[in-house]
Design a protein around this motif. Structure first.
Motif, PDB file in Angstrom:
ATOM      1  N   ARG A  71       0.830  -1.214   0.000  1.00  0.00           N
ATOM      2  CA  ARG A  71       0.000   0.000   0.000  1.00  0.00           C
ATOM      3  C   ARG A  71       0.864   1.264   0.000  1.00  0.00           C
ATOM      4  N   LEU A  72       1.994   1.223   0.708  1.00  0.00           N
ATOM      5  CA  LEU A  72       2.893   2.392   0.759  1.00  0.00           C
ATOM      6  C   LEU A  72       3.458   2.693  -0.632  1.00  0.00           C
ATOM      7  N   TYR A  73       3.944   1.657  -1.305  1.00  0.00           N
ATOM      8  CA  TYR A  73       4.528   1.854  -2.640  1.00  0.00           C
ATOM      9  C   TYR A  73       3.469   2.330  -3.632  1.00  0.00           C
ATOM     10  N   MET A 117       0.742   4.065  -2.899  1.00  0.00           N
ATOM     11  CA  MET A 117       0.389   5.450  -2.565  1.00  0.00           C
ATOM     12  C   MET A 117       1.454   6.427  -3.086  1.00  0.00           C
ATOM     13  N   LEU A 118       2.719   5.975  -3.078  1.00  0.00           N
ATOM     14  CA  LEU A 118       3.811   6.845  -3.529  1.00  0.00           C
ATOM     15  C   LEU A 118       4.089   6.691  -5.034  1.00  0.00           C
ATOM     16  N   HIS A 119       3.261   5.868  -5.703  1.00  0.00           N
ATOM     17  CA  HIS A 119       3.449   5.572  -7.142  1.00  0.00           C
ATOM     18  C   HIS A 119       4.843   5.013  -7.414  1.00  0.00           C
ATOM     19  N   LEU A 120       5.254   4.095  -6.533  1.00  0.00           N
ATOM     20  CA  LEU A 120       6.581   3.489  -6.695  1.00  0.00           C
ATOM     21  C   LEU A 120       6.490   1.991  -6.986  1.00  0.00           C
ATOM     22  N   TYR A 132       9.171  -0.049  -8.607  1.00  0.00           N
ATOM     23  CA  TYR A 132      10.490  -0.205  -7.971  1.00  0.00           C
ATOM     24  C   TYR A 132      10.446  -1.087  -6.725  1.00  0.00           C
TER      25      TYR A 132
END
Lengths: 199, 84
Positions: free
Chosen positions: B71-73, B75-78, B81
């Motif tokens: 969810r963190l990635y 949300m950060l559009h990562l 990666y």
């Protein structure tokens, strides 16, 4: 780990997404643990985690490099966690800050059972680990954040003072109070374990 | 109360004492006090143990649950990666 050898501040400032992902990889676990110890709620901790990296992404341009990236991230995370706690408290008690009062009797030693003699496995049980977590939650917020940064995250006194914008003397005073407070709480818990073994 | 150091004085220097950063002369005074004051001896030993237990806890790797990481990635559009 030496972050300078891992993360390029220049690349971060140029908007390199891969470099920002490396920053997240390196520090997300520590930020999440800090938030979890401060808030004791996985959903709240996730909010703090997401807000911390979102704010870092938005303000990396203004980071001047006077502190390390980790200190900077801890500062954002600590502020986010404290703000969330204050917001929750004001919702519950309409501004009553009594839950963060710091009474002298909470850290003046009151229990003198020597529980160091308990066998090591006694400290490793799920119940004992829960008692350690619960004891942190009983600390007033301003002591809890100092203890978590210094004794859980392993920051130095100087780093902790930079993260919180406090003098080193203030950090030392709060750390001592936090440690004595925890000792009291754990002494009441482990006193029972000592008594059980004697009976 | 015993010796030159009083129980209350000892309390103020306790963090520095257990962290091993207290002045050597003060350490000797504290140790002399503890030899004559069993309660202070217990406070020092259990304080040291308290800190040790939390340090042990902090040695465990600080890992993110995989759903939290996902969810963190996102949300950060990562997402591209993210290491799995």
């Amino acid at each position: 780990m030496d972050e300078a050898s891992v993360i390029s501040l220049e690349a971060l400032k140029q908007g390199d997404r891969q470099e920002f992902a490396r920053l997240v990889d390196l520090y997300a676990g520590q930020v999440y643990r800090l938030a979890l110890k401060m808030l004791n709620d996985p959903l709240d901790a996730e909010d703090v985690l997401q807000n911390t990296f979102l704010k870092a992404l938005q303000s990396i341009d203004t980071f001047e490099g006077r502190s390390s990236l980790s200190t900077w991230l801890y500062r954002i995370a600590a502020n986010e966690a404290l703000m969330l706690l204050r917001r929750q408290r004001s919702e519950v008690s309409l501004g009553d800050s009594s839950s963060d009062d710091d009474h002298d009797d909470e850290y003046t030693p009151r229990e003198f059972t020597d529980w160091c003699c308990l066998p090591e496995e006694e400290f490793l049980t799920a119940e004992s680990r829960q008692a350690l977590d619960d004891a942190i939650q009983k600390l007033p917020e301003k002591l809890r954040i100092v203890f978590v940064l210094r004794d859980i995250e392993g920051l130095s006194i100087e780093e902790t003072s930079r993260v919180l914008g406090l003098s080193e003397a203030a950090v030392k005073t709060r750390l001592l109070r936090a440690r004595l407070h925890l000792r009291n709480t754990l002494s009441f818990y482990f006193r029972e374990r000592v008594a059980e073994r004697k009976s | 109360m015993s010796g030159q150091v009083r129980c209350q004085d000892l309390l103020a220097s306790l963090s520095d004492y257990v962290d091993g950063v207290l002045d050597e002369a003060l350490c000797r005074e504290i140790e002399a006090h503890m030899a004559a004051c069993p309660n202070c001896r217990v406070v020092v030993d259990t304080l040291r143990k308290t800190i040790y237990l939390y340090h042990q806890m902090s040695k465990e790797p600080a890992t993110l649950p995989s759903v939290v990481q996902e969810r963190l990635y996102r949300m950060l559009h990562l997402d591209d990666y993210r290491k799995l």
